[in-house]
Design an enzyme around this catalytic site. Structure first.
Site, PDB file in Angstrom:
ATOM      1  N   HIS A   5       0.823  -1.217   0.000  1.00 17.79           N
ATOM      2  CA  HIS A   5       0.000   0.000   0.000  1.00 17.79           C
ATOM      3  C   HIS A   5       0.855   1.264   0.000  1.00 17.79           C
ATOM      4  CE1 HIS A   5      -3.865   1.735  -0.083  1.00 17.79           C
ATOM      5  NE2 HIS A   5      -4.474   0.926   0.744  1.00 17.79           N
ATOM      6  N   ASP A  13      -8.711 -10.257 -17.744  1.00 15.09           N
ATOM      7  CA  ASP A  13      -8.935 -11.455 -18.548  1.00 15.09           C
ATOM      8  C   ASP A  13      -7.621 -11.875 -19.207  1.00 15.09           C
ATOM      9  OD1 ASP A  13      -9.704 -13.433 -20.285  1.00 15.09           O
ATOM     10  OD2 ASP A  13     -11.156 -12.224 -21.388  1.00 15.09           O
TER      11      ASP A  13
END
Length: 459
Positions: A163, A392
């Site tokens: 982060h 994808d």
């Protein structure tokens, strides 16, 4: 918990950018952090993509090799992610690389999903999620990967994201680019090159960041308690009903995420107060993407922690608790959002002069929190609803996106929203104090809309 064998039996590796090393060192200077990167503590955000592979000719060994080579080529464009942070100021050493694990799971994917034991999910990511990392940040990788192959088809791609440089918009940009490279979709890969420097030039880091701000932010993120994580699903009907309850003259058309945020905030606070666990004030902190709120907007592919928190305080009297409605909480949240956007406040934070304005703003936050005695409870919310599901690799969209099983022992209350597997619903991955969670899980007004850990359907 059912024991599930996840063995790292294939390989452990370090993936580095595919570009010639001399080019990396000659042409790429250290990548500066922005002020928001500096303020965020060192911890890892998890995400796990599950793909159901039904092609009988699917070549596992070839796929695993191509995942690594395509990742290496993607890191050439995203070279900072392969580096290490120095002095909480910049990223360098781009040849350090990212850890990459390959695992074999001795069961079929749908057998894992049928268990519905989300604690198992931590076995599919490289690092423990949202743990306060105590190792020197100069040694910590900025991302790590675990690709797990299931028996009889199915692959999961688990990623741990530091982060210190990643918000989820940054992660989504990288994931889609990697998937494009893997599919050999060169046009998509070329057009998704990241905007590496804009965050640090717009919100420059401080060479002498006051320690009080770092300590304040760490106290906002971590608090020692016994936390648990639960998964709740809200279907479209439940969300629409709640949106009707949340409407008001001030907020005539609340979004789905805003509505669920305030619904969970209300019931979490109720569980805390009426369970006898706390009488503290309740503070909401909703992550707000800054890119499109700036004028002019910043590109979506700008990397870094380009978000900030919209905060509001809920501290009704005992008499008012039963009459405080969902629409009242939506008003509080919108007042906070409007306050950050009023008179182009966000734009005043830009540049060297903006850093001084930002420090003044942090001082006001510090004073506001100090004025609340005892220290308030903080509930953080972040939405991944409109991102991630387009990753994808050529096997179709993710069959399901898992978040995490259990956070580190000191991480504060957090809710992550993602899309449901089917339909137009939303999953809420809620981390909360164990006693408080047990009360909320039995609240009939909460369960009238939330479905606890519903079955994950397999294809």
């Amino acid at each position: 918990m059912v024991d599930m064998e996840v063995n790292i039996v294939i390989s452990r590796d370090t993936i580095k950018p595919a570009a010639d090393r001399s080019l990396l060192h000659a042409h790429q200077k250290p990548c500066n952090l922005c002020i928001f990167d500096q303020l965020i503590p060192a911890t890892y955000v998890p995400v796990i993509f599950f793909y159901s592979i039904v092609d009988p000719n699917f070549n596992v060994p070839k796929t695993l090799v191509h995942l690594k080579t395509s990742l290496s080529h993607t890191l050439t464009h995203y070279y900072p992610f392969s580096g290490r942070i120095k002095n909480n100021l910049y990223i360098h050493d781009f040849d350090a690389g990212v850890p990459y694990l390959e695992a074999r799971v001795e069961c079929r994917m749908f057998e894992l999903l049928e268990l519905r034991e989300i604690e198992l999910l931590n076995r599919f990511i490289p690092f423990h999620p949202f743990r306060k990392e105590t190792e020197s940040p100069d040694q910590l990788p900025l991302m790590a990967f675990q690709v797990s192959v299931f028996a009889c088809g199915g692959i999961s791609v688990g990623i741990s994201l530091s982060h210190k440089i990643f918000d989820m918009e940054t992660a989504n940009t990288f994931f889609k680019s990697w998937a494009s490279v893997f599919r050999r979709d060169h046009k998509a890969a070329i057009t998704s090159n990241p905007n590496i420097c804009q965050a640090s030039s717009t919100f420059p880091a401080s060479d002498n960041l006051p320690q009080k701000y770092l300590a304040f932010m760490e106290s906002m993120w971590f608090e020692e308690k016994k936390y648990v994580t639960r998964r709740f699903a809200f279907d479209a009907k439940a969300i629409n009903t709640l949106r009707e309850k949340a409407k008001s003259d001030l907020v005539p058309n609340p979004t789905r995420v805003e509505t669920l945020t305030c619904f969970l905030w209300k019931h979490a606070t109720f569980a805390s107060r009426h369970g006898g666990t706390s009488r503290r004030a309740s503070v909401i902190a909703q992550a707000m993407n800054l890119r499109r709120r700036l004028k002019p907007p910043m590109p979506d592919d700008s990397i870094g922690n380009l978000f900030w928190w919209a905060t509001a305080v809920y501290n009704p009297t005992d008499e008012a608790e039963t009459t405080y409605k969902l629409c009242d909480l939506l008003k509080l949240l919108h007042e906070s959002l409007n306050g950050l956007e009023h008179d182009q406040f966000l734009d005043t934070l830009c540049g060297e002069e903006g850093r001084r304005v930002f420090f003044e703003y942090l001082d006001q936050l510090l004073e506001g929190m100090d004025s609340l005695d005892p220290t308030p409870e903080i509930y953080a919310f972040t939405s991944w609803v409109n991102i991630l599901d387009e990753v994808d690799f050529g096997w179709g969209k993710p069959f399901w996106i898992g978040v995490m099983g259990k956070v580190g022992p000191a991480f504060r209350n957090l809710t992550v929203f993602v899309k449901t597997q089917r339909g137009n619903g939303i999953e809420a991955w809620v981390t909360m104090d164990e006693k408080q969670m047990s009360i909320m899980e039995k609240d009939p007004q909460f369960l009238a809309f939330a479905s606890p850990n519903p079955r994950i359907l397999h294809v």
